[in-house]
Design an enzyme around this catalytic site. Structure first.
Site, PDB file in Angstrom:
ATOM      1  N   ARG A 110      48.302  50.377  43.856  1.00  0.00           N
ATOM      2  CA  ARG A 110      47.175  49.433  43.796  1.00  0.00           C
ATOM      3  C   ARG A 110      47.533  48.112  44.469  1.00  0.00           C
ATOM      4  O   ARG A 110      46.706  47.496  45.125  1.00  0.00           O
ATOM      5  CB  ARG A 110      46.765  49.196  42.345  1.00  0.00           C
ATOM      6  CG  ARG A 110      46.101  50.433  41.752  1.00  0.00           C
ATOM      7  CD  ARG A 110      45.948  50.307  40.266  1.00  0.00           C
ATOM      8  NE  ARG A 110      44.905  49.379  39.906  1.00  0.00           N
ATOM      9  CZ  ARG A 110      44.823  48.795  38.724  1.00  0.00           C
ATOM     10  NH1 ARG A 110      45.724  49.035  37.803  1.00  0.00           N
ATOM     11  NH2 ARG A 110      43.823  47.980  38.451  1.00  0.00           N
ATOM     12  N   ARG A 165      45.149  52.097  30.476  1.00  0.00           N
ATOM     13  CA  ARG A 165      44.380  52.704  31.566  1.00  0.00           C
ATOM     14  C   ARG A 165      45.290  53.603  32.388  1.00  0.00           C
ATOM     15  O   ARG A 165      46.441  53.258  32.621  1.00  0.00           O
ATOM     16  CB  ARG A 165      43.796  51.598  32.470  1.00  0.00           C
ATOM     17  CG  ARG A 165      42.465  51.062  31.996  1.00  0.00           C
ATOM     18  CD  ARG A 165      42.025  49.816  32.728  1.00  0.00           C
ATOM     19  NE  ARG A 165      42.073  49.882  34.189  1.00  0.00           N
ATOM     20  CZ  ARG A 165      41.634  48.905  34.987  1.00  0.00           C
ATOM     21  NH1 ARG A 165      41.108  47.803  34.463  1.00  0.00           N
ATOM     22  NH2 ARG A 165      41.712  49.016  36.293  1.00  0.00           N
ATOM     23  N   ARG A 192      35.862  44.138  48.043  1.00  0.00           N
ATOM     24  CA  ARG A 192      37.292  44.440  48.157  1.00  0.00           C
ATOM     25  C   ARG A 192      37.661  44.874  49.571  1.00  0.00           C
ATOM     26  O   ARG A 192      38.833  45.147  49.830  1.00  0.00           O
ATOM     27  CB  ARG A 192      37.635  45.588  47.210  1.00  0.00           C
ATOM     28  CG  ARG A 192      38.365  45.156  45.924  1.00  0.00           C
ATOM     29  CD  ARG A 192      38.380  46.366  45.048  1.00  0.00           C
ATOM     30  NE  ARG A 192      39.442  46.456  44.115  1.00  0.00           N
ATOM     31  CZ  ARG A 192      39.295  46.300  42.796  1.00  0.00           C
ATOM     32  NH1 ARG A 192      38.142  45.933  42.284  1.00  0.00           N
ATOM     33  NH2 ARG A 192      40.310  46.508  41.994  1.00  0.00           N
ATOM     34  N   LYS A 213      41.228  38.159  36.431  1.00  0.00           N
ATOM     35  CA  LYS A 213      39.832  37.911  36.851  1.00  0.00           C
ATOM     36  C   LYS A 213      38.848  38.292  35.746  1.00  0.00           C
ATOM     37  O   LYS A 213      37.936  37.537  35.424  1.00  0.00           O
ATOM     38  CB  LYS A 213      39.503  38.711  38.133  1.00  0.00           C
ATOM     39  CG  LYS A 213      40.461  38.442  39.281  1.00  0.00           C
ATOM     40  CD  LYS A 213      40.109  39.250  40.518  1.00  0.00           C
ATOM     41  CE  LYS A 213      40.199  40.759  40.336  1.00  0.00           C
ATOM     42  NZ  LYS A 213      41.560  41.248  40.023  1.00  0.00           N
ATOM     43  N   ARG A 241      48.818  45.713  29.713  1.00  0.00           N
ATOM     44  CA  ARG A 241      47.390  45.669  29.390  1.00  0.00           C
ATOM     45  C   ARG A 241      47.002  46.869  28.537  1.00  0.00           C
ATOM     46  O   ARG A 241      47.416  47.992  28.793  1.00  0.00           O
ATOM     47  CB  ARG A 241      46.565  45.659  30.673  1.00  0.00           C
ATOM     48  CG  ARG A 241      45.063  45.754  30.421  1.00  0.00           C
ATOM     49  CD  ARG A 241      44.241  45.269  31.591  1.00  0.00           C
ATOM     50  NE  ARG A 241      44.376  46.092  32.771  1.00  0.00           N
ATOM     51  CZ  ARG A 241      43.817  45.787  33.957  1.00  0.00           C
ATOM     52  NH1 ARG A 241      43.105  44.684  34.096  1.00  0.00           N
ATOM     53  NH2 ARG A 241      43.979  46.579  34.991  1.00  0.00           N
TER      54      ARG A 241
HETATM   55  P1  ADP Z   1      42.007  41.704  36.287  1.00  0.00           P
HETATM   56  O1  ADP Z   1      40.578  41.678  35.804  1.00  0.00           O
HETATM   57  O2  ADP Z   1      42.273  40.680  37.360  1.00  0.00           O
HETATM   58  O3  ADP Z   1      42.491  43.079  36.660  1.00  0.00           O
HETATM   59  P2  ADP Z   1      42.637  41.170  33.453  1.00  0.00           P
HETATM   60  O4  ADP Z   1      41.735  40.025  33.146  1.00  0.00           O
HETATM   61  O5  ADP Z   1      42.269  42.502  32.909  1.00  0.00           O
HETATM   62  O6  ADP Z   1      42.914  41.241  35.059  1.00  0.00           O
HETATM   63  O7  ADP Z   1      44.100  40.766  32.956  1.00  0.00           O
HETATM   64  C1  ADP Z   1      45.220  41.638  33.119  1.00  0.00           C
HETATM   65  C2  ADP Z   1      46.106  41.561  31.869  1.00  0.00           C
HETATM   66  O8  ADP Z   1      46.719  40.286  31.777  1.00  0.00           O
HETATM   67  C3  ADP Z   1      45.347  41.783  30.549  1.00  0.00           C
HETATM   68  O9  ADP Z   1      46.186  42.483  29.670  1.00  0.00           O
HETATM   69  C4  ADP Z   1      45.090  40.351  30.040  1.00  0.00           C
HETATM   70  O10 ADP Z   1      45.037  40.291  28.612  1.00  0.00           O
HETATM   71  C5  ADP Z   1      46.300  39.596  30.581  1.00  0.00           C
HETATM   72  N1  ADP Z   1      45.992  38.229  31.016  1.00  0.00           N
HETATM   73  C6  ADP Z   1      44.854  37.803  31.639  1.00  0.00           C
HETATM   74  N2  ADP Z   1      44.952  36.476  31.938  1.00  0.00           N
HETATM   75  C7  ADP Z   1      46.185  36.083  31.507  1.00  0.00           C
HETATM   76  C8  ADP Z   1      46.884  34.832  31.540  1.00  0.00           C
HETATM   77  N3  ADP Z   1      46.341  33.738  32.100  1.00  0.00           N
HETATM   78  N4  ADP Z   1      48.139  34.782  31.010  1.00  0.00           N
HETATM   79  C9  ADP Z   1      48.703  35.906  30.475  1.00  0.00           C
HETATM   80  N5  ADP Z   1      48.095  37.105  30.403  1.00  0.00           N
HETATM   81  C10 ADP Z   1      46.849  37.193  30.922  1.00  0.00           C
HETATM   82  P1  AMP Z   2      39.411  47.152  38.633  1.00  0.00           P
HETATM   83  O1  AMP Z   2      38.922  47.364  37.239  1.00  0.00           O
HETATM   84  O2  AMP Z   2      38.702  46.037  39.340  1.00  0.00           O
HETATM   85  O3  AMP Z   2      40.919  46.994  38.690  1.00  0.00           O
HETATM   86  O4  AMP Z   2      39.047  48.469  39.452  1.00  0.00           O
HETATM   87  C1  AMP Z   2      39.565  49.732  39.068  1.00  0.00           C
HETATM   88  C2  AMP Z   2      39.390  50.738  40.203  1.00  0.00           C
HETATM   89  O5  AMP Z   2      37.999  50.931  40.473  1.00  0.00           O
HETATM   90  C3  AMP Z   2      39.999  50.351  41.548  1.00  0.00           C
HETATM   91  O6  AMP Z   2      41.381  50.641  41.648  1.00  0.00           O
HETATM   92  C4  AMP Z   2      39.146  51.188  42.514  1.00  0.00           C
HETATM   93  O7  AMP Z   2      39.538  52.536  42.505  1.00  0.00           O
HETATM   94  C5  AMP Z   2      37.760  51.104  41.860  1.00  0.00           C
HETATM   95  N1  AMP Z   2      37.003  49.932  42.359  1.00  0.00           N
HETATM   96  C6  AMP Z   2      36.575  48.854  41.633  1.00  0.00           C
HETATM   97  N2  AMP Z   2      35.903  47.990  42.404  1.00  0.00           N
HETATM   98  C7  AMP Z   2      35.918  48.508  43.659  1.00  0.00           C
HETATM   99  C8  AMP Z   2      35.429  48.076  44.925  1.00  0.00           C
HETATM  100  N3  AMP Z   2      34.774  46.910  45.060  1.00  0.00           N
HETATM  101  N4  AMP Z   2      35.623  48.886  45.997  1.00  0.00           N
HETATM  102  C9  AMP Z   2      36.263  50.065  45.891  1.00  0.00           C
HETATM  103  N5  AMP Z   2      36.775  50.527  44.741  1.00  0.00           N
HETATM  104  C10 AMP Z   2      36.614  49.759  43.622  1.00  0.00           C
END
Ligand code: ADP
Ligand code: AMP
Length: 213
Positions: free
Chosen positions: A168, A157, A85, A13, A124
């Site tokens: 998660r 992270r 969420r 995302k 990641r």
């Molecule tokens: P989210 O925001 O949904 O938690 P991220 O955008 O941070 O996910 O992506 C999670 C991991 O997967 C990151 O390391 C990113 O570089 C990688 N990634 C994102 N989109 C793709 C894709 N379409 N194919 C392969 N790897 C991806």
């Molecule tokens: P994310 O970067 O979206 O994966 O979020 C990382 C962490 O932040 C999550 O695991 C939650 O602990 C907190 N968080 C982010 N967005 C929300 C939300 N909308 N509601 C509650 N917790 C959140």
């Protein structure tokens, strides 16, 4: 236009939201990014949020809703990444928007099986300085461990460690997945196969967002 990105952690995302912001000028509003910044600065919100984030739990709704009330701009295109969420957050968002005669235009569901999520989250890496996101296999930096953009060091992270990832995913299924039905009933949800490549997905995301329907 307000677009919600829904889907499990690691589905891609944030990656797509960043591209939309660079290429189409959307504001990328990520509650996760805002919270991580607050944790780094040790603000009162950051101190409260950290204990939940480190365990992979959701931060309490009242804190998140207050944060969105503060950050949601009055106009312009916005991608909500990682919010709402919970059903309570989705309802609060509706109330917030309807008070301004606005509503969520589209919800894009990033659908992906658990094994892909685990592979993406465990590989990641993020820049400790500017927050840029990499993947050790799918989007590696030019020099291992170093951010291409600012030269900062890349770290994993805390919540991308194996024991937290499992929780998660469970939290997503229990608390966030019910939103799929919530938005299905409103007829505004679009499903994406998030296992596709970044550029393939971007083409689909752009198509849905630009399509008036
Ligand atoms: P989210 O925001 O949904 O938690 P991220 O955008 O941070 O996910 O992506 C999670 C991991 O997967 C990151 O390391 C990113 O570089 C990688 N990634 C994102 N989109 C793709 C894709 N379409 N194919 C392969 N790897 C991806
Ligand atoms: P994310 O970067 O979206 O994966 O979020 C990382 C962490 O932040 C999550 O695991 C939650 O602990 C907190 N968080 C982010 N967005 C929300 C939300 N909308 N509601 C509650 N917790 C959140």
């Amino acid at each position: 236009m307000i677009v919600v990105f829904l889907g499990p952690p690691g589905a891609g995302k944030g990656t797509q939201a960043k591209l939309l912001s660079q290429r189409l000028g959307f504001l990328h509003l990520s509650t996760g990014d805002i919270l991580r910044e607050a944790v780094k600065k040790q603000t009162p919100l950051g101190i409260k949020a950290k204990e939940y984030m480190d365990r992979g739990e959701l931060v309490p709704d009242n804190l998140i809703i207050a944060l969105i009330e503060e950050y949601l701009p009055k106009e312009g295109g916005v991608i909500l990444d990682g919010f709402p969420r919970t059903i309570a957050q989705a309802e609060a968002l509706e109330n917030m928007l309807s008070a301004k005669s606005k509503k969520v235009s589209k919800v894009l569901l990033f659908d992906s099986p658990d094994e892909v999520i685990i592979d993406r989250l465990s590989g990641r890496r993020v820049c400790s300085n500017c927050g840029a996101v990499y993947h050790i296999k799918y989007n590696p930096p030019k020099k291992e461990g170093v951010c291409d953009l600012c030269g900062g060091s890349l770290v994993q992270r805390e919540d991308d460690k194996e024991e937290v990832i499992k929780n998660r995913l469970e939290v997503y299924k229990r608390q966030t997945q019910p939103l799929i039905d919530f938005y299905k009933k409103k007829g505004i949800i679009y499903r994406l196969d998030a296992t596709k490549s970044v550029e393939e997905l971007f083409a689909e995301v752009e198509g849905i967002i630009k399509d008036g329907g």
